[in-house]
Design a protein around this motif. Sequence first.
Motif, PDB file in Angstrom:
ATOM      1  N   VAL A  38     -18.538  -5.460  -0.916  1.00 32.59           N
ATOM      2  CA  VAL A  38     -19.843  -6.417  -1.783  1.00 32.59           C
ATOM      3  C   VAL A  38     -20.128  -6.170  -2.778  1.00 32.59           C
ATOM      4  CG1 VAL A  38     -21.599  -7.848  -0.819  1.00 32.59           C
ATOM      5  CG2 VAL A  38     -19.489  -7.345   0.680  1.00 32.59           C
ATOM      6  N   MET A  39     -20.416  -4.629  -2.392  1.00 31.00           N
ATOM      7  CA  MET A  39     -21.140  -3.769  -3.493  1.00 31.00           C
ATOM      8  C   MET A  39     -21.076  -2.211  -3.586  1.00 31.00           C
ATOM      9  SD  MET A  39     -25.612  -4.668  -3.018  1.00 31.00           S
ATOM     10  CE  MET A  39     -25.567  -4.133  -1.003  1.00 31.00           C
ATOM     11  N   GLY A  41     -20.118   0.349  -2.035  1.00 24.63           N
ATOM     12  CA  GLY A  41     -19.824   1.558  -0.936  1.00 24.63           C
ATOM     13  C   GLY A  41     -20.167   0.320   0.286  1.00 24.63           C
ATOM     14  N   TYR A  42     -20.228  -0.875  -0.129  1.00 23.57           N
ATOM     15  CA  TYR A  42     -20.678  -1.670   0.835  1.00 23.57           C
ATOM     16  C   TYR A  42     -19.134  -2.915   1.298  1.00 23.57           C
ATOM     17  CZ  TYR A  42     -23.419  -4.909   4.080  1.00 23.57           C
ATOM     18  OH  TYR A  42     -23.515  -5.521   4.640  1.00 23.57           O
ATOM     19  N   PHE A  43     -19.439  -2.552   2.992  1.00 25.28           N
ATOM     20  CA  PHE A  43     -17.981  -3.305   2.792  1.00 25.28           C
ATOM     21  C   PHE A  43     -17.810  -4.895   4.089  1.00 25.28           C
ATOM     22  CE2 PHE A  43     -16.583   0.481   0.831  1.00 25.28           C
ATOM     23  CZ  PHE A  43     -15.190   0.199   0.021  1.00 25.28           C
ATOM     24  N   GLU A  44     -17.586  -5.666   3.855  1.00 26.90           N
ATOM     25  CA  GLU A  44     -17.024  -6.394   4.721  1.00 26.90           C
ATOM     26  C   GLU A  44     -16.145  -6.931   5.311  1.00 26.90           C
ATOM     27  OE1 GLU A  44     -19.594  -9.994   2.813  1.00 26.90           O
ATOM     28  OE2 GLU A  44     -21.645  -8.670   3.573  1.00 26.90           O
ATOM     29  N   ALA A  45     -15.751  -7.949   6.422  1.00 29.06           N
ATOM     30  CA  ALA A  45     -15.157  -8.414   7.047  1.00 29.06           C
ATOM     31  C   ALA A  45     -14.746  -8.808   7.641  1.00 29.06           C
ATOM     32  CB  ALA A  45     -13.482  -7.016   6.952  1.00 29.06           C
ATOM     33  N   VAL A  46     -13.391 -10.084   8.886  1.00 30.17           N
ATOM     34  CA  VAL A  46     -13.936 -10.604   9.435  1.00 30.17           C
ATOM     35  C   VAL A  46     -12.335 -10.090  10.348  1.00 30.17           C
ATOM     36  CG1 VAL A  46     -13.534 -12.558  10.601  1.00 30.17           C
ATOM     37  CG2 VAL A  46     -14.872 -12.054   9.170  1.00 30.17           C
ATOM     38  N   VAL A  47     -12.360  -9.865  11.535  1.00 30.69           N
ATOM     39  CA  VAL A  47     -11.094  -9.473  13.056  1.00 30.69           C
ATOM     40  C   VAL A  47     -11.339 -10.087  13.245  1.00 30.69           C
ATOM     41  CG1 VAL A  47     -10.539  -7.911  13.963  1.00 30.69           C
ATOM     42  CG2 VAL A  47     -12.312  -7.166  12.540  1.00 30.69           C
ATOM     43  N   ASN A  48     -10.068 -11.601  13.079  1.00 29.31           N
ATOM     44  CA  ASN A  48     -10.531 -12.524  13.632  1.00 29.31           C
ATOM     45  C   ASN A  48      -9.092 -11.911  15.420  1.00 29.31           C
ATOM     46  OD1 ASN A  48     -11.283 -14.668  12.995  1.00 29.31           O
ATOM     47  ND2 ASN A  48      -8.794 -15.120  11.461  1.00 29.31           N
ATOM     48  N   SER A  58     -21.554   0.231   5.973  1.00 29.68           N
ATOM     49  CA  SER A  58     -21.774   1.049   4.533  1.00 29.68           C
ATOM     50  C   SER A  58     -21.143   2.279   4.301  1.00 29.68           C
ATOM     51  CB  SER A  58     -23.377   1.732   4.158  1.00 29.68           C
ATOM     52  OG  SER A  58     -23.664   0.064   4.185  1.00 29.68           O
ATOM     53  N   ILE A  59     -20.163   2.779   2.947  1.00 30.50           N
ATOM     54  CA  ILE A  59     -20.048   4.727   2.436  1.00 30.50           C
ATOM     55  C   ILE A  59     -20.947   5.212   1.699  1.00 30.50           C
ATOM     56  CG2 ILE A  59     -18.164   5.703   2.415  1.00 30.50           C
ATOM     57  CD1 ILE A  59     -16.082   3.334   3.625  1.00 30.50           C
ATOM     58  N   ASP A  60     -21.619   5.841   2.124  1.00 31.34           N
ATOM     59  CA  ASP A  60     -22.283   7.121   1.437  1.00 31.34           C
ATOM     60  C   ASP A  60     -21.613   7.514   0.700  1.00 31.34           C
ATOM     61  OD1 ASP A  60     -21.899   9.181   2.601  1.00 31.34           O
ATOM     62  OD2 ASP A  60     -24.075   9.725   3.117  1.00 31.34           O
ATOM     63  N   GLU A  61     -21.992   8.366  -1.134  1.00 34.39           N
ATOM     64  CA  GLU A  61     -21.418   9.264  -1.442  1.00 34.39           C
ATOM     65  C   GLU A  61     -20.456  10.393  -1.434  1.00 34.39           C
ATOM     66  OE1 GLU A  61     -25.280  10.361  -1.426  1.00 34.39           O
ATOM     67  OE2 GLU A  61     -25.242   8.569  -2.088  1.00 34.39           O
ATOM     68  N   LYS A  62     -21.086  10.452   0.097  1.00 34.88           N
ATOM     69  CA  LYS A  62     -20.045  11.487   0.794  1.00 34.88           C
ATOM     70  C   LYS A  62     -19.004  11.291   1.529  1.00 34.88           C
ATOM     71  CE  LYS A  62     -24.407  14.883   1.224  1.00 34.88           C
ATOM     72  NZ  LYS A  62     -25.108  15.702   2.338  1.00 34.88           N
TER      73      LYS A  62
END
Length: 101
Positions: A38-39, A41-48, A58-62
Amino acid sequence: MTSEAVTLENFRNELDESILERGWFYFQKGWVKSPREVMPGYFEAVVNEVSPYAVSYSIDEKGIFSDDFCTCGDERNFMCRHKAAVLYWLESVAQQSKKER
């Protein structure tokens, strides 16, 4: 809870085996839908699964995962099976990206 921060490189060693097994099953079945960054380092998903569950993190720089959330409400574990399925998806994307280089 894990002994150290969860990253894409160590999540298989840090998470509970039963959660990893279910997450792998969901990923293999193709139940991870609409995954997207989405931005930076920031992820979204749907698990059906039986019902659709929204997952975000989120995933930071490390490369450390944080600010994770799933609508399943499984608060017994740091990481639920839906989040694990999305981690497997992200791992597959990273592996494909390395192959293409």
